[in-house]
Design a protein around this motif. Structure first.
Motif, PDB file in Angstrom:
ATOM      1  N   ASP A  68       0.772  -1.292  -0.043  1.00 45.03           N
ATOM      2  CA  ASP A  68      -0.117  -0.090   0.023  1.00 45.03           C
ATOM      3  C   ASP A  68       0.904   1.227  -0.148  1.00 45.03           C
ATOM      4  N   SER A  69       1.830   1.317   1.010  1.00 46.41           N
ATOM      5  CA  SER A  69       2.706   2.405   0.969  1.00 46.41           C
ATOM      6  C   SER A  69       3.937   2.010   2.011  1.00 46.41           C
ATOM      7  N   VAL A  70       5.096   2.829   1.725  1.00 48.49           N
ATOM      8  CA  VAL A  70       6.426   2.785   2.395  1.00 48.49           C
ATOM      9  C   VAL A  70       6.580   4.020   3.204  1.00 48.49           C
ATOM     10  N   LEU A  71       6.780   3.894   4.659  1.00 52.36           N
ATOM     11  CA  LEU A  71       7.075   5.156   5.393  1.00 52.36           C
ATOM     12  C   LEU A  71       8.054   4.946   6.246  1.00 52.36           C
ATOM     13  N   ILE A  72       9.265   5.870   5.770  1.00 52.26           N
ATOM     14  CA  ILE A  72      10.615   5.722   6.380  1.00 52.26           C
ATOM     15  C   ILE A  72      10.772   6.878   7.268  1.00 52.26           C
ATOM     16  N   ARG A  73      11.341   6.458   8.404  1.00 52.45           N
ATOM     17  CA  ARG A  73      11.665   7.578   9.364  1.00 52.45           C
ATOM     18  C   ARG A  73      13.005   7.684   9.046  1.00 52.45           C
TER      19      ARG A  73
END
Length: 368
Positions: free
Chosen positions: A313-318
């Protein structure tokens, strides 16, 4: 816990084998560890030490359940539920950090599992880990599996069965994604083993709020915490997540010690394998992948997205700060720079959960 007298009569006894039984010849360090475990186990048996089970949080779909636990030796008289305490019990959680590393595992032990009215027989691997995928249908929601080696030492393991209507799931790294320790990676094992108090760990700002908002946006969303941390620190990590308001969910961790290939297991390989298993278990689930740029999360997620673009769905990178990057891998720059994401899933980066939440709101993935 004394559950043996209350166990329901199963409709049928089924056999299952763990999914960790590899046939490769172990590394010499692993063979030395096997000899040590065999000798120490023999001594403890002669001293009449008992087998005890440490249950872990499992995950299930409509027809399969993933059961996880660890088999260890305990001195005579140790309660069967020694490891099976409420996650909010601060005193027991504080003790078990170092004790889990000091304990002696019981390799290749036979473990019985009761799920609903079905009984299974599984075996632990050479590290005492039970990692079994069992064919059983359970209704969606929260369940408890009963595990025992002999009548009288039963414990219960939480099982989350994902409802069929769930379309989106969340997979999250732990170190430097939801929790900051401010220590070099080589010292993380020691830190997690011996420093167990809540004040010793820092929550990444805004990450609990981000996960809670995602859970409200997707009420049926399963949450899986995927980390290269050792199973030994499961109670400590579970308590940290609980105390800081993160959604409850299974943790997929690794063994401690030598493997078939070397002194330590490969963290990226563990994550690749776990992602592949989740893709096979939930072939229609679209995952939100959350990690940080201090280690290999961006490239691991990019490879998964390239293989299964329909499942991301999505990639969230801190984004880590420069001091955090130095502690993570010795350089001021991110380890993985601008990886290519197959299928071009939505990819967002920010220094903390607040920034990621704002970015999701700007894209319309979360209502403002």
């Amino acid at each position: 816990m004394g559950l043996s007298s209350h166990l329901p009569s199963p409709r049928g006894v089924m056999r299952a084998v763990t999914s960790r039984s590899g046939t490769d010849r172990p590394h010499w360090a692993a063979r030395i560890e096997d000899v040590k475990n065999s000798v120490v186990s023999g001594v403890l048996r002669r001293l009449r030490w008992d087998l005890r089970l440490q249950p872990f949080h499992g995950l299930g779909s409509g027809g399969r359940v993933h059961v996880l636990a660890k088999v260890l030796y305990a001195s005579p008289g140790t309660p069967a539920d020694f490891h099976d305490q409420p996650v909010h019990d601060m005193r027991t959680m504080a003790v078990r950090g170092w004790r889990n590393f000091a304990g002696q595992v019981a390799p290749h032990s036979t473990v019985h599992v009761l799920l609903g009215d079905h009984e299974f027989t599984v075996r632990a691997d050479r590290s005492g880990i039970v990692d079994a995928h069992l064919e059983v249908s359970l209704p969606p929601g929260h369940h408890q599996a009963v595990l025992w080696t002999v009548p009288g030492n039963e414990v219960t393991a939480d099982i989350t069965v994902v409802p069929p209507e769930a379309e989106v799931g969340l997979i999250s790294d732990i170190d430097d994604t939801v929790m900051v320790t401010w220590l070099p990676r080589p010292l993380l094992a020691f830190w997690n083993a011996f420093v167990v108090h809540q004040s010793s760990r820092q929550v990444v700002p805004g990450m609990p709020m981000l996960y809670q908002r995602l859970a409200r946006e997707h009420p049926a969303m399963p949450v899986v915490y995927l980390s290269t941390g050792a199973w030994n620190v499961f109670p400590v990590l579970k308590r940290f997540l609980y105390r800081n308001g993160y959604p409850d969910g299974p943790l997929l961790l690794t063994d401690w010690g030598p493997t078939n290939t070397g002194f330590f297991r490969s963290g990226p390989e563990h994550k690749h394998r776990a992602l592949a298993q989740l893709a096979a278990e939930f072939p229609t689930m679209r995952w939100i992948l959350v990690g940080d740029d201090g280690q290999h999360d961006p490239s691991i997620y990019a490879e998964f997205a390239e293989r299964h673009p329909e499942l991301v769905d999505s990639v969230l990178i801190r984004r880590l700060t420069e001091p955090e990057q130095l502690l993570a891998h010795g350089s001021r720059r991110p380890r993985d720079s601008s990886p290519h994401y197959g299928g071009t899933p939505l990819t967002l980066t920010a220094p903390d959960g607040h920034g990621l939440l704002s970015a999701l709101q700007r894209t319309g993935r979360i209502r403002s």
